[in-house]
Scaffold this motif. Structure first.
Motif, short mmCIF file in Angstrom:
data_model
loop_
_atom_site.label_atom_id
_atom_site.label_comp_id
_atom_site.label_asym_id
_atom_site.label_seq_id
_atom_site.Cartn_x
_atom_site.Cartn_y
_atom_site.Cartn_z
N LYS A 66 0.63 -1.35 0.06
CA LYS A 66 0.08 0.03 0.20
C LYS A 66 0.91 1.37 0.06
N ARG A 67 1.75 1.20 0.92
CA ARG A 67 2.65 2.58 1.12
C ARG A 67 3.19 3.01 -0.23
N GLU A 68 4.04 2.13 -0.66
CA GLU A 68 4.78 2.04 -2.12
C GLU A 68 4.06 2.52 -3.00
N TYR A 69 2.82 1.65 -3.10
CA TYR A 69 1.86 2.00 -4.42
C TYR A 69 1.33 3.45 -4.24
N GLN A 70 1.00 4.06 -3.08
CA GLN A 70 0.24 5.32 -3.00
C GLN A 70 1.28 6.55 -3.28
N GLU A 71 2.72 6.01 -2.66
CA GLU A 71 3.95 7.15 -2.99
C GLU A 71 4.17 7.09 -4.49
N ARG A 72 4.30 6.10 -5.45
CA ARG A 72 4.23 6.08 -6.70
C ARG A 72 3.13 6.80 -7.60
N LEU A 73 2.01 6.45 -6.91
CA LEU A 73 0.85 7.22 -7.54
C LEU A 73 0.87 8.76 -7.28
N GLU A 74 1.29 8.92 -6.19
CA GLU A 74 1.34 10.54 -5.95
C GLU A 74 2.56 11.33 -6.59
N ALA A 75 3.66 10.36 -6.92
CA ALA A 75 4.70 11.10 -7.68
C ALA A 75 4.42 11.05 -9.08
N HIS A 76 3.70 10.22 -9.60
CA HIS A 76 3.27 10.18 -11.12
C HIS A 76 2.28 11.37 -11.37
N ARG A 77 1.36 11.56 -10.29
CA ARG A 77 0.57 12.68 -10.43
C ARG A 77 0.96 14.14 -10.33
N ALA A 78 1.93 13.95 -9.37
CA ALA A 78 2.94 15.43 -9.05
C ALA A 78 3.48 15.67 -10.45
N ALA A 79 3.99 14.58 -11.03
CA ALA A 79 4.78 14.90 -12.34
C ALA A 79 3.95 15.49 -13.51
N ILE A 80 2.80 14.89 -13.52
CA ILE A 80 1.75 15.31 -14.59
C ILE A 80 1.47 16.87 -14.37
N SER A 81 1.02 17.19 -12.89
CA SER A 81 0.77 18.40 -12.48
C SER A 81 1.99 19.52 -12.91
N GLU A 82 3.01 18.97 -12.70
CA GLU A 82 4.13 19.96 -13.02
C GLU A 82 4.48 20.12 -14.59
N LEU A 83 4.23 18.99 -15.29
CA LEU A 83 3.98 19.16 -16.86
C LEU A 83 3.19 20.02 -17.32
N ALA A 84 2.04 20.13 -16.70
CA ALA A 84 0.65 20.96 -16.99
C ALA A 84 1.31 22.51 -16.79
N ARG A 85 1.62 22.59 -15.45
CA ARG A 85 1.96 23.87 -15.07
C ARG A 85 3.02 24.62 -15.96
N ARG A 86 4.17 23.84 -16.24
CA ARG A 86 5.01 24.40 -17.50
C ARG A 86 4.50 24.83 -18.72
N ALA A 87 3.52 24.02 -18.99
CA ALA A 87 2.97 24.43 -20.39
C ALA A 87 1.97 25.47 -20.27
N GLY A 88 1.46 25.86 -18.98
CA GLY A 88 0.46 26.88 -18.92
C GLY A 88 -0.95 26.17 -18.99
N TRP A 89 -1.03 24.91 -18.77
CA TRP A 89 -2.20 24.10 -18.91
C TRP A 89 -3.09 24.17 -17.70
N THR A 90 -4.24 23.49 -17.58
CA THR A 90 -5.01 23.28 -16.42
C THR A 90 -4.87 21.83 -16.03
N PHE A 91 -4.93 21.29 -14.90
CA PHE A 91 -4.92 19.99 -14.19
C PHE A 91 -5.92 19.76 -13.27
N THR A 92 -6.99 18.65 -13.51
CA THR A 92 -7.91 18.56 -12.76
C THR A 92 -8.07 16.91 -12.40
N ILE A 93 -7.90 16.84 -10.88
CA ILE A 93 -8.24 15.47 -10.51
C ILE A 93 -9.65 15.19 -10.21
N HIS A 94 -10.31 14.00 -10.83
CA HIS A 94 -11.61 13.79 -10.42
C HIS A 94 -11.85 12.36 -9.95
N HIS A 95 -12.82 12.07 -9.25
CA HIS A 95 -12.88 10.80 -8.60
C HIS A 95 -14.34 10.30 -9.10
#
Length: 312
Positions: free
Chosen positions: A254-283
């Protein structure tokens, strides 16, 4: 509605061994789309309540309002019939109708069919509701809406229905759409779980950003993908490759999985920010109206800016 699907835009080169599963998936999608279209319209209606739109004066054909004549304006702009009703001169203003292109894409690949006991809908169905609901809203304001590689952008009051029909012609769903037709001054909306390798997502974002278009990413996740409530002996299966993995104590992951998911999500958020895009998470256990309202608001602001700087 096949006539609205440009033949040059249809994916080709499918392995014959894939056809049985492709046909089954297509039938499942075709069966679900009418109900999803109804749901999308209901969600769009809930979002548009109280929304005043982007109507403004400018070149166009649709009447907007009468306003008092201002000294110095050309006399030909006076509406003499309206002015004859009282002692004032009036000008007939038309609504500004400078449409812009919005490309929409929903990931319909196998991983999006996932639905856990914690959600009322699959990720695929929620992505389609968001796409069709957004198409419904954009059609009301006259934007040109297209599906990259599938359907050329057009301005159509029935855009959501046309897009739903075009989606049934997708022979091989992919998570990230083609970018060859995307041009400057357009908007691109990508709705999916965005769980592809980060290098693949990064390359796609760079390709779209290089065209001058602006992007909006919506990451759709099932709540169980966040909480990872698995314990004991558990078998996991990759819906894309069919690979199976069994663990004796799932809770140890569980812990390692959640850390990897958070890192993946943070990377996409950063890519969007650098491009001047919006990024939304929806459950998927949350209302569809939430991300739809955010998307509509972001798009409205961007398209207003384009209209101010680049009419027509």
């Amino acid at each position: 509605m096949a006539a609205n699907t440009d033949s040059a835009f249809v994916n080709r080169g499918i392995d014959q061994q894939q056809w049985p599963q492709i046909l089954a998936d297509s039938r499942e999608l075709a069966d679900a789309l009418p109900d999803l279209l109804v749901e999308a319209r209901q969600v769009a209606n809930s979002v548009v309540v109280g929304w005043h739109g982007r109507r403004r004066a400018g070149p166009g054909e649709s009447f907007w309002q009468f306003r008092p004549f201002i000294a110095g304006e050309p006399m030909k702009r006076i509406d003499w019939r309206r002015s004859a009703r009282d002692d004032h001169l009036y000008v007939r203003e038309r609504e500004w109708e400078a449409a812009h292109t919005v490309w929409l894409w929903a990931d319909l690949s196998p991983s999006m069919a996932f639905r856990s006991r914690l959600s009322p809908v699959s990720k695929r169905d929620r992505a389609l509701v968001l796409l069709l609901g957004l198409a419904e809203l954009l059609a009301e304001t006259g934007e040109r809406i297209g599906l990259p590689g599938i359907r050329r952008p057009t301005s159509d009051r029935h855009a959501a229905e046309r897009i739903a029909t075009a989606l049934t012609h997708i022979s091989h769903p992919v998570s990230l759409p083609e970018t060859i037709d995307i041009r400057r001054f357009s908007e691109v909306v990508l709705i999916g779980d965005l769980l592809d390798p980060i290098d693949k997502v990064s390359e796609w974002i760079r390709n779209v950003a290089a065209t001058g278009a602006r992007g909006h990413l919506v990451m759709v996740l099932d709540p169980i993908e966040e909480t990872f409530p698995f314990t004991g002996r558990t078998e996991f299966r990759d819906p894309e490759s069919g690979t199976r993995l069994t663990t004796g104590r799932a809770e140890d992951w569980k812990r390692e999985y959640q850390e990897r998911l958070e890192a993946h999500r943070a990377a996409i958020s950063e890519l969007a920010r650098r491009a001047g895009w919006t990024f939304t998470i929806h459950h998927t256990d949350r209302p569809a109206s939430e991300p739809l309202l955010a998307l509509h608001s972001s798009l409205s602001g961007n398209l207003e800016t384009l209209r101010a700087g680049r009419p027509g």
